[in-house]
Design a protein around this motif. Structure first.
Motif, PDB file in Angstrom:
ATOM      1  N   UNK A   1      55.097  42.276  38.204  1.00 23.31           N
ATOM      2  CA  UNK A   1      53.913  41.452  38.440  1.00 23.31           C
ATOM      3  C   UNK A   1      53.173  41.876  39.690  1.00 23.31           C
ATOM      4  N   UNK A   2      51.870  41.930  39.584  1.00 26.62           N
ATOM      5  CA  UNK A   2      51.045  42.339  40.726  1.00 26.62           C
ATOM      6  C   UNK A   2      50.708  41.140  41.587  1.00 26.62           C
ATOM      7  N   UNK A   3      50.670  41.342  42.896  1.00 26.04           N
ATOM      8  CA  UNK A   3      50.356  40.237  43.791  1.00 26.04           C
ATOM      9  C   UNK A   3      48.897  39.828  43.678  1.00 26.04           C
ATOM     10  N   UNK A   4      48.054  40.706  43.179  1.00 24.49           N
ATOM     11  CA  UNK A   4      46.633  40.403  43.111  1.00 24.49           C
ATOM     12  C   UNK A   4      46.237  39.759  41.783  1.00 24.49           C
ATOM     13  N   UNK A   5      47.206  39.625  40.852  1.00 24.33           N
ATOM     14  CA  UNK A   5      46.870  39.016  39.570  1.00 24.33           C
ATOM     15  C   UNK A   5      46.560  37.539  39.764  1.00 24.33           C
ATOM     16  N   UNK A   6      45.556  37.044  39.039  1.00 28.62           N
ATOM     17  CA  UNK A   6      45.204  35.632  39.120  1.00 28.62           C
ATOM     18  C   UNK A   6      46.230  34.810  38.356  1.00 28.62           C
ATOM     19  N   UNK A   7      46.682  33.722  38.985  1.00 29.61           N
ATOM     20  CA  UNK A   7      47.625  32.827  38.315  1.00 29.61           C
ATOM     21  C   UNK A   7      46.869  32.026  37.267  1.00 29.61           C
ATOM     22  N   UNK A   8      47.374  32.031  36.037  1.00 27.67           N
ATOM     23  CA  UNK A   8      46.729  31.296  34.954  1.00 27.67           C
ATOM     24  C   UNK A   8      47.328  29.904  34.895  1.00 27.67           C
ATOM     25  N   UNK A   9      46.538  28.852  35.107  1.00 32.09           N
ATOM     26  CA  UNK A   9      47.083  27.489  35.076  1.00 32.09           C
ATOM     27  C   UNK A   9      47.381  27.055  33.652  1.00 32.09           C
ATOM     28  N   UNK A  10      48.229  26.039  33.534  1.00 28.86           N
ATOM     29  CA  UNK A  10      48.475  25.435  32.221  1.00 28.86           C
ATOM     30  C   UNK A  10      47.242  24.636  31.818  1.00 28.86           C
ATOM     31  N   UNK A  11      46.954  24.612  30.522  1.00 28.45           N
ATOM     32  CA  UNK A  11      45.772  23.869  30.070  1.00 28.45           C
ATOM     33  C   UNK A  11      46.017  22.368  30.161  1.00 28.45           C
ATOM     34  N   UNK A  12      44.947  21.606  30.109  1.00 29.11           N
ATOM     35  CA  UNK A  12      45.028  20.155  30.179  1.00 29.11           C
ATOM     36  C   UNK A  12      45.566  19.588  28.871  1.00 29.11           C
ATOM     37  N   UNK A  13      45.829  18.288  28.858  1.00 29.58           N
ATOM     38  CA  UNK A  13      46.315  17.634  27.640  1.00 29.58           C
ATOM     39  C   UNK A  13      45.308  17.760  26.500  1.00 29.58           C
ATOM     40  N   UNK A  14      44.051  17.603  26.817  1.00 29.68           N
ATOM     41  CA  UNK A  14      43.037  17.639  25.766  1.00 29.68           C
ATOM     42  C   UNK A  14      42.780  19.048  25.255  1.00 29.68           C
TER      43      UNK A  14
END
Length: 491
Positions: free
Chosen positions: A23-36
């Motif tokens: 994993x690259x340190x510069x990769x953007x963290x992808x958040x979990x989607x919302x309930x909807x």
């Protein structure tokens, strides 16, 4: 180049191929989607009314066509390009169906003052760059420039829904869900609450009744709510909110069919957070609207899941009554591996196989030539053999006899021993085919109930005590983003 040098080279190649997998340190963290799922307002710039409206028609589009339109707002992408961030969200969440790739993701980055839209690979003709550019410039840019993000998002979301064959407005039912006996609600509030319940009940199967009274009289507020619930023939999935103005109290009662998910604890948390401050300030319209919006949000976030559960139950019942075998539906689909990751994995395996092949080939050559895995003319190996077997003519005679014996054997079996890559034949195995594929499919069906529902949960009131609880969510179908990258504000 000797064998040791070749092994070093192959090892270096292996390490080089493994580095991109880290994993690259510069990769953007992808958040979990919302309930909807359909609206993910991480930047908190979309009001609840607008969010509910968009989620409602996002659910309808998915139920009718399988396509999905997803809105995401973030404060910033953290230095990642808009295109890369939007594409990562799209692929990680699996927007759209896996077989049709018919999803669209719209990303708004507030501090970056930018936006980007990414279509699925299956929509590259329907929503090409020219079409997306026109939608963004006409529907989003004017409001986005004024920082009216709710208005821009609602307008753009509707344009995308309609471009995929969905509806974004409809003729609503005329059922009355509001009874303002205390006369504390303005007409605009009553109209909004009525329209919302008629609109969202068609999608979720749950209507929200709002009742105000000056005083509940001789009955307790809970008993009054029970009687009112039965009196209006509320359904088993409906909810009733009663505001007792004179008694300075309120109570909520849910139908029996939803009391297991829409629990008293969950209701109590909504009342404490949204209704109590407004009720204490005597802003009854604001409190009722905020509470009803939170209730709608809960049911809309689970609308897709409830429809799929209903469809699965219907299919299971039909299968139980049939004598012919049917294939079971698979609702959870494995996440596909990207092409680049697959190539890297294949490359690693090839390197490992090459190293094993190299070692086996060298060993076989030594055995065929000298009758031993060691080269007897190598000084280091000769020292080892002297230590083990003694010195002089005895060692040479043993080595000579062993060499002659293995050379003769090598002549008979050289074709199979000379190389790891030699030609082999199978043992005659067979297969009838069949097996198991990666994906199954199913159809969504609607199932609404109503009329004369009942409950035994007791409801939740202003002075109840409870713990927080929640469950259920929606998700994407596993689609992948267009290789074209999509369209943004500055493209």
């Amino acid at each position: 180049m000797n064998r040791k040098s070749i092994q070093v080279v192959f090892t270096a190649i292996l390490l080089i191929m493994l580095l991109p997998l880290a994993p690259s340190r510069t990769e953007a963290a992808v958040p979990a989607h919302s309930e909807s799922f359909y609206v993910n307002d991480f930047a908190d710039v979309i009001d609840q009314k607008t969010e509910n409206y968009m989620v409602n028609y996002g659910v309808k589009l998915h139920q009718q066509t399988g396509a999905q339109v997803v809105l995401v707002t973030v404060d910033s992408t953290g230095g990642t390009s808009m295109e890369d961030y939007a594409t990562s969200l799209f692929n990680e969440w699996g927007v759209g169906s896996a077989d049709k790739n018919n999803g669209v993701l719209l990303l708004l980055s507030i501090k970056d003052d930018d936006y980007w839209a990414v279509p699925g690979k299956g929509l590259e003709d329907t929503l090409n760059d020219n079409v997306l550019s026109r939608i963004l410039s006409e529907s989003l840019e004017p409001d986005f420039a004024k920082k009216d993000y709710s208005a821009g998002a609602r307008r753009t979301y509707g344009s995308l829904i309609q471009s995929l064959g969905g509806v974004y407005s409809e003729t609503l039912g005329s059922k009355n869900y509001i009874s303002d006996n205390a006369g504390v609600l303005k007409q605009v509030t009553k109209d909004y609450l009525n329209q919302s319940s008629n609109r969202y009940a068609a999608t979720t199967g749950s209507g929200i009744y709002v009742v105000t009274v000056k005083n509940s009289g001789d009955k307790s507020l809970q008993d009054y709510t029970y009687a009112k619930f039965a009196g209006v023939a509320a359904g088993p999935k409906d909810v009733m909110l009663v505001l007792d103005i004179g008694g300075d109290n309120y109570h909520v009662l849910q139908g029996k069919a939803i009391e297991g998910t829409f629990t008293n604890e969950l209701i109590g948390g909504i009342l404490d957070t949204l209704l109590e401050p407004e009720f204490a300030a005597k802003d009854y319209a604001g409190g009722a609207t905020a509470t009803a919006n939170a209730f709608y949000s809960f049911f809309l976030a689970r609308a897709d899941a409830s429809q799929e559960t209903a469809a699965m139950s219907t299919k299971s019942a039909a299968a139980a009554g049939s004598k012919s075998p049917v294939k079971s539906d698979i609702s959870s689909k494995p996440k596909p591996v990207s092409a680049s990751t697959g190539l890297k994995i294949i490359g690693v395996y090839l390197i490992i196989i090459a190293l094993i092949s190299l070692a086996a080939s060298g060993r076989n050559r030594l055995i065929a030539r000298f009758g031993s895995r060691l080269n007897p003319f190598n000084q280091q190996n000769m020292n080892r053999l002297v230590t083990r077997f003694g010195s002089g003519s005895t060692m040479r005679q043993r080595r000579h006899r062993r060499h002659e014996r293995h050379r003769n054997e090598a002549l008979n079996h050289s074709s199979s021993q000379s190389s790891f890559w030699g030609s082999n034949e199978g043992g005659g195995g067979s297969s009838n085919g069949g097996g198991v594929g990666r994906y199954s499919s199913y159809e969504d069906e609607d199932e609404n109930e109503g009329g004369g529902g009942s409950t035994n949960g007791g409801g939740a009131g202003r002075y109840s005590s409870y713990d927080d609880d929640d469950d259920g969510d929606n998700s994407g179908g596993g689609g992948s983003a267009s290789s074209g990258g999509g369209v943004g504000r500055h493209r």
